[in-house]
Design an enzyme around this catalytic site. Structure first.
Site, short mmCIF file in Angstrom:
data_model
loop_
_atom_site.label_atom_id
_atom_site.label_comp_id
_atom_site.label_asym_id
_atom_site.label_seq_id
_atom_site.Cartn_x
_atom_site.Cartn_y
_atom_site.Cartn_z
N CYS A 78 0.96 -1.16 0.18
CA CYS A 78 0.03 -0.01 -0.06
C CYS A 78 0.96 1.09 -0.08
O CYS A 78 1.56 1.48 0.90
CB CYS A 78 -1.05 0.04 1.12
SG CYS A 78 -2.09 1.58 1.46
N CYS A 233 -5.02 5.96 -4.30
CA CYS A 233 -4.25 4.73 -4.25
C CYS A 233 -2.83 4.76 -4.79
O CYS A 233 -2.57 5.15 -6.08
CB CYS A 233 -5.05 3.65 -4.98
SG CYS A 233 -4.21 1.83 -5.04
#
Length: 294
Positions: A78, A233
Protein backbone atom coordinates in the site's frame (compact mmCIF):
# COMPACT_ATOMS: atom_id res chain seq x y z
CA UNK A 1 -9.23 -5.94 24.56
CA UNK A 2 -8.46 -2.22 24.60
CA UNK A 3 -5.88 -1.03 22.08
CA UNK A 4 -4.17 2.23 21.17
CA UNK A 5 -4.42 3.42 17.56
CA UNK A 6 -3.47 6.34 15.35
CA UNK A 7 -5.73 7.52 12.52
CA UNK A 8 -3.76 8.80 9.51
CA UNK A 9 -4.40 9.74 5.90
CA UNK A 10 -2.37 10.18 2.74
CA UNK A 11 -4.17 12.08 -0.03
CA UNK A 12 -7.48 11.02 1.51
CA UNK A 13 -6.60 7.31 1.63
CA UNK A 14 -7.18 6.71 5.36
CA UNK A 15 -5.64 4.24 7.77
CA UNK A 16 -5.70 2.93 11.31
CA UNK A 17 -2.07 2.45 12.37
CA UNK A 18 -1.12 0.00 15.14
CA UNK A 19 2.22 -0.24 16.94
CA UNK A 20 3.31 -3.86 17.54
CA UNK A 21 6.99 -3.13 18.07
CA UNK A 22 6.70 -4.23 21.71
CA UNK A 23 4.44 -7.24 21.15
CA UNK A 24 1.78 -8.52 18.79
CA UNK A 25 -1.91 -7.91 19.39
CA UNK A 26 -2.97 -11.15 17.68
CA UNK A 27 -5.99 -9.61 15.94
CA UNK A 28 -8.27 -11.79 13.82
CA UNK A 29 -9.59 -10.92 10.36
CA UNK A 30 -12.94 -10.09 11.98
CA UNK A 31 -11.24 -7.67 14.38
CA UNK A 32 -9.45 -5.93 11.51
CA UNK A 33 -12.84 -5.58 9.81
CA UNK A 34 -14.25 -4.11 13.03
CA UNK A 35 -11.49 -1.49 13.22
CA UNK A 36 -12.04 -0.52 9.58
CA UNK A 37 -15.83 -0.29 9.96
CA UNK A 38 -16.93 3.36 9.65
CA UNK A 39 -20.06 2.84 11.76
CA UNK A 40 -18.94 0.55 14.59
CA UNK A 41 -15.14 0.90 14.56
CA UNK A 42 -12.64 3.66 13.81
CA UNK A 43 -13.09 3.62 10.04
CA UNK A 44 -10.34 3.13 7.45
CA UNK A 45 -9.49 1.87 4.00
CA UNK A 46 -6.66 -0.24 5.46
CA UNK A 47 -5.18 -1.22 8.82
CA UNK A 48 -1.39 -0.74 8.98
CA UNK A 49 0.76 -2.49 11.57
CA UNK A 50 4.32 -1.56 12.55
CA UNK A 51 6.39 -4.57 13.66
CA UNK A 52 10.08 -5.31 14.22
CA UNK A 53 11.86 -7.03 11.31
CA UNK A 54 10.87 -10.66 10.90
CA UNK A 55 13.28 -13.49 11.62
CA UNK A 56 15.49 -13.90 8.59
CA UNK A 57 14.81 -10.37 7.31
CA UNK A 58 17.41 -8.86 4.99
CA UNK A 59 20.32 -6.99 6.56
CA UNK A 60 19.60 -3.37 7.41
CA UNK A 61 15.81 -3.71 7.58
CA UNK A 62 14.35 -1.39 10.23
CA UNK A 63 10.71 -2.48 10.40
CA UNK A 64 8.11 -4.89 9.08
CA UNK A 65 5.05 -3.26 7.47
CA UNK A 66 1.85 -5.35 7.59
CA UNK A 67 -1.29 -4.28 5.70
CA UNK A 68 -4.87 -5.51 6.08
CA UNK A 69 -7.66 -4.32 3.82
CA UNK A 70 -11.04 -3.26 5.15
CA UNK A 71 -12.32 -6.78 4.40
CA UNK A 72 -9.78 -8.21 6.88
CA UNK A 73 -7.52 -9.78 4.28
CA UNK A 74 -3.75 -9.24 4.37
CA UNK A 75 -2.26 -7.70 1.22
CA UNK A 76 1.20 -7.18 -0.17
CA UNK A 77 1.57 -3.44 -0.55
CA UNK A 78 0.00 0.00 0.00
CA UNK A 79 1.83 3.07 -1.26
CA UNK A 80 -0.12 5.80 0.52
CA UNK A 81 0.11 3.71 3.66
CA UNK A 82 3.90 3.51 3.29
CA UNK A 83 4.13 7.30 3.54
CA UNK A 84 1.94 7.28 6.66
CA UNK A 85 4.07 4.44 8.04
CA UNK A 86 7.16 6.65 7.70
CA UNK A 87 5.54 9.61 9.44
CA UNK A 88 4.26 7.31 12.21
CA UNK A 89 7.65 5.81 13.07
CA UNK A 90 9.20 9.29 13.13
CA UNK A 91 6.44 10.95 15.19
CA UNK A 92 6.39 8.06 17.67
CA UNK A 93 10.19 8.17 18.06
CA UNK A 94 10.67 4.63 16.78
CA UNK A 95 13.49 5.97 14.57
CA UNK A 96 15.31 9.22 13.93
CA UNK A 97 16.37 8.23 10.41
CA UNK A 98 15.21 10.23 7.38
CA UNK A 99 15.11 7.01 5.32
CA UNK A 100 14.15 3.57 6.60
CA UNK A 101 14.22 0.11 5.04
CA UNK A 102 10.86 -1.57 5.45
CA UNK A 103 9.97 -5.22 4.88
CA UNK A 104 6.65 -5.98 3.14
CA UNK A 105 5.12 -9.09 1.59
CA UNK A 106 6.12 -7.59 -1.77
CA UNK A 107 9.76 -6.99 -0.78
CA UNK A 108 11.80 -4.11 0.64
CA UNK A 109 10.67 -0.49 0.24
CA UNK A 110 12.48 2.67 1.38
CA UNK A 111 10.33 5.62 2.51
CA UNK A 112 12.18 8.93 2.90
CA UNK A 113 11.02 11.97 4.89
CA UNK A 114 11.59 15.22 3.01
CA UNK A 115 12.40 18.63 4.46
CA UNK A 116 8.99 19.86 3.25
CA UNK A 117 7.18 17.18 5.28
CA UNK A 118 6.20 15.15 2.23
CA UNK A 119 7.35 11.56 2.03
CA UNK A 120 8.97 9.88 -0.97
CA UNK A 121 8.80 6.11 -1.22
CA UNK A 122 11.03 3.94 -3.39
CA UNK A 123 8.39 1.42 -4.44
CA UNK A 124 10.84 -0.84 -6.28
CA UNK A 125 10.63 -1.69 -9.98
CA UNK A 126 7.31 -2.63 -11.58
CA UNK A 127 6.66 -6.23 -12.61
CA UNK A 128 5.37 -6.92 -16.11
CA UNK A 129 5.49 -10.71 -16.50
CA UNK A 130 1.82 -11.86 -16.44
CA UNK A 131 2.56 -14.98 -14.37
CA UNK A 132 4.06 -12.81 -11.61
CA UNK A 133 1.09 -10.40 -11.43
CA UNK A 134 -0.58 -13.02 -11.54
CA UNK A 135 -2.66 -12.75 -14.73
CA UNK A 136 -3.85 -15.65 -16.89
CA UNK A 137 -3.31 -14.79 -20.57
CA UNK A 138 -4.37 -18.17 -22.01
CA UNK A 139 -6.34 -17.59 -25.20
CA UNK A 140 -5.76 -13.82 -25.18
CA UNK A 141 -3.82 -11.84 -27.77
CA UNK A 142 -1.85 -8.78 -26.63
CA UNK A 143 -2.91 -5.53 -28.33
CA UNK A 144 0.27 -3.57 -29.26
CA UNK A 145 0.22 0.06 -28.09
CA UNK A 146 3.28 2.32 -27.93
CA UNK A 147 6.22 0.17 -26.87
CA UNK A 148 3.98 -2.18 -24.89
CA UNK A 149 0.53 -3.75 -25.15
CA UNK A 150 -2.88 -3.98 -23.53
CA UNK A 151 -5.28 -6.89 -23.07
CA UNK A 152 -8.97 -7.16 -23.90
CA UNK A 153 -11.12 -8.37 -20.99
CA UNK A 154 -14.76 -9.41 -21.30
CA UNK A 155 -16.87 -8.17 -18.39
CA UNK A 156 -20.38 -9.05 -17.25
CA UNK A 157 -23.09 -11.29 -18.65
CA UNK A 158 -24.16 -11.63 -22.26
CA UNK A 159 -27.11 -9.31 -21.60
CA UNK A 160 -24.94 -6.59 -20.06
CA UNK A 161 -21.40 -7.22 -21.24
CA UNK A 162 -18.48 -4.98 -22.14
CA UNK A 163 -14.97 -5.38 -23.50
CA UNK A 164 -12.35 -3.25 -21.78
CA UNK A 165 -8.72 -2.74 -22.75
CA UNK A 166 -6.38 -2.88 -19.75
CA UNK A 167 -2.67 -2.64 -19.11
CA UNK A 168 -1.69 -5.26 -16.54
CA UNK A 169 1.27 -5.03 -14.16
CA UNK A 170 2.26 -5.41 -10.52
CA UNK A 171 3.63 -2.85 -8.07
CA UNK A 172 3.99 -5.61 -5.50
CA UNK A 173 0.21 -5.94 -5.82
CA UNK A 174 -1.77 -6.52 -9.04
CA UNK A 175 -3.18 -3.69 -11.17
CA UNK A 176 -5.31 -3.45 -14.32
CA UNK A 177 -5.28 0.08 -15.75
CA UNK A 178 -7.55 1.38 -18.49
CA UNK A 179 -7.43 4.76 -20.23
CA UNK A 180 -10.74 6.64 -20.21
CA UNK A 181 -11.86 9.88 -21.86
CA UNK A 182 -13.36 11.37 -18.69
CA UNK A 183 -12.52 9.94 -15.28
CA UNK A 184 -15.45 11.73 -13.65
CA UNK A 185 -17.98 9.80 -15.73
CA UNK A 186 -16.03 6.53 -15.94
CA UNK A 187 -18.06 3.44 -14.90
CA UNK A 188 -15.96 2.79 -11.80
CA UNK A 189 -18.82 1.54 -9.62
CA UNK A 190 -20.05 -0.87 -12.31
CA UNK A 191 -16.82 -2.11 -13.89
CA UNK A 192 -14.57 -1.92 -10.81
CA UNK A 193 -15.99 -5.00 -9.05
CA UNK A 194 -16.13 -6.95 -12.32
CA UNK A 195 -12.47 -6.27 -13.03
CA UNK A 196 -11.44 -6.88 -9.40
CA UNK A 197 -13.04 -10.34 -9.40
CA UNK A 198 -12.28 -11.27 -13.03
CA UNK A 199 -11.35 -14.97 -13.14
CA UNK A 200 -8.10 -14.23 -14.98
CA UNK A 201 -6.74 -12.61 -11.81
CA UNK A 202 -6.14 -15.44 -9.34
CA UNK A 203 -5.52 -13.02 -6.45
CA UNK A 204 -8.06 -10.43 -7.64
CA UNK A 205 -6.84 -7.05 -8.90
CA UNK A 206 -6.95 -3.29 -8.34
CA UNK A 207 -8.85 -1.59 -11.18
CA UNK A 208 -7.52 1.80 -12.31
CA UNK A 209 -9.32 4.34 -14.50
CA UNK A 210 -6.88 6.92 -15.94
CA UNK A 211 -7.60 10.12 -17.87
CA UNK A 212 -4.55 11.63 -19.59
CA UNK A 213 -4.75 15.43 -19.25
CA UNK A 214 -1.34 16.02 -20.82
CA UNK A 215 2.00 14.19 -20.87
CA UNK A 216 2.84 15.19 -17.30
CA UNK A 217 -0.60 15.19 -15.69
CA UNK A 218 -3.29 12.52 -15.27
CA UNK A 219 -6.51 12.15 -13.32
CA UNK A 220 -7.07 8.78 -11.65
CA UNK A 221 -9.72 6.77 -9.85
CA UNK A 222 -9.01 3.32 -8.43
CA UNK A 223 -11.38 0.58 -7.31
CA UNK A 224 -9.14 -1.14 -4.78
CA UNK A 225 -9.09 -4.87 -4.19
CA UNK A 226 -10.83 -5.56 -0.90
CA UNK A 227 -11.66 -1.90 -0.21
CA UNK A 228 -13.71 -0.53 -3.13
CA UNK A 229 -13.12 2.93 -4.56
CA UNK A 230 -10.88 5.05 -2.34
CA UNK A 231 -9.94 8.74 -2.46
CA UNK A 232 -6.42 7.79 -3.55
CA UNK A 233 -4.32 4.69 -4.18
CA UNK A 234 -0.54 5.06 -4.13
CA UNK A 235 0.35 1.82 -5.90
CA UNK A 236 -2.51 2.54 -8.32
CA UNK A 237 -0.94 5.90 -9.15
CA UNK A 238 2.42 4.21 -9.68
CA UNK A 239 0.87 1.54 -11.91
CA UNK A 240 -1.06 4.10 -13.96
CA UNK A 241 2.00 6.26 -14.62
CA UNK A 242 4.20 3.27 -15.50
CA UNK A 243 1.49 1.99 -17.87
CA UNK A 244 1.12 5.44 -19.43
CA UNK A 245 4.87 5.74 -19.99
CA UNK A 246 5.12 2.30 -21.61
CA UNK A 247 2.07 3.00 -23.77
CA UNK A 248 3.74 6.18 -25.06
CA UNK A 249 1.29 8.57 -23.39
CA UNK A 250 3.34 10.11 -20.55
CA UNK A 251 6.68 11.64 -19.61
CA UNK A 252 8.94 10.21 -16.90
CA UNK A 253 7.59 12.42 -14.10
CA UNK A 254 3.83 12.87 -13.70
CA UNK A 255 1.45 14.58 -11.28
CA UNK A 256 -1.50 12.32 -10.48
CA UNK A 257 -4.72 14.08 -9.46
CA UNK A 258 -6.93 11.91 -7.26
CA UNK A 259 -10.09 12.85 -5.38
CA UNK A 260 -7.95 13.08 -2.24
CA UNK A 261 -5.01 15.12 -3.53
CA UNK A 262 -1.98 15.10 -5.81
CA UNK A 263 0.76 12.46 -5.89
CA UNK A 264 3.97 12.87 -7.91
CA UNK A 265 5.25 9.72 -9.59
CA UNK A 266 8.61 9.29 -11.32
CA UNK A 267 9.98 6.33 -13.28
CA UNK A 268 13.12 6.25 -15.43
CA UNK A 269 12.24 3.05 -17.25
CA UNK A 270 12.82 -0.70 -17.28
CA UNK A 271 14.78 -1.95 -14.28
CA UNK A 272 14.44 1.31 -12.35
CA UNK A 273 12.34 1.80 -9.21
CA UNK A 274 9.17 3.86 -9.16
CA UNK A 275 9.36 6.88 -6.85
CA UNK A 276 6.16 8.20 -5.27
CA UNK A 277 5.97 11.51 -3.38
CA UNK A 278 2.97 12.81 -1.48
CA UNK A 279 1.51 13.93 1.85
CA UNK A 280 1.09 11.92 5.05
CA UNK A 281 -0.93 13.34 7.94
CA UNK A 282 -1.88 12.27 11.44
CA UNK A 283 -5.60 12.89 11.98
CA UNK A 284 -6.05 11.82 15.62
CA UNK A 285 -5.08 9.20 18.19
CA UNK A 286 -7.21 7.23 20.59
CA UNK A 287 -8.09 3.99 22.35
CA UNK A 288 -10.83 1.58 21.37
CA UNK A 289 -12.32 -1.52 22.93
CA UNK A 290 -12.06 -4.33 20.38
CA UNK A 291 -14.57 -7.13 20.99
CA UNK A 292 -13.60 -10.79 20.94
CA UNK A 293 -14.37 -11.85 17.37
CA UNK A 294 -13.42 -15.16 15.74
Amino acid sequence: MRIRFTKMQGAGNDFVVLDETRGTLGLTAAQYRFLADRHFGVGADQILTVRPPSKGAAEGVDFQYVIHNADGGEVEQCGNGARCFMRFVREHHLTDKDTVRVETLAGIIEPRMGADGRVTVDMGPPIFEPARVPFDTAGLDPQPTGSWHTWHLALGTHADSAIVSVAVLSMGNPHAVQVVDNVDTAPVARQGPLIEHHPRFAQRVNAGFMQVVDRSHIKLRVFERGAGETLACGTGACAAVVAGIRLGLLERRVDVQTHGGVLTIGWEGEGHPVLMTGPATTVFEGDIEVPELP
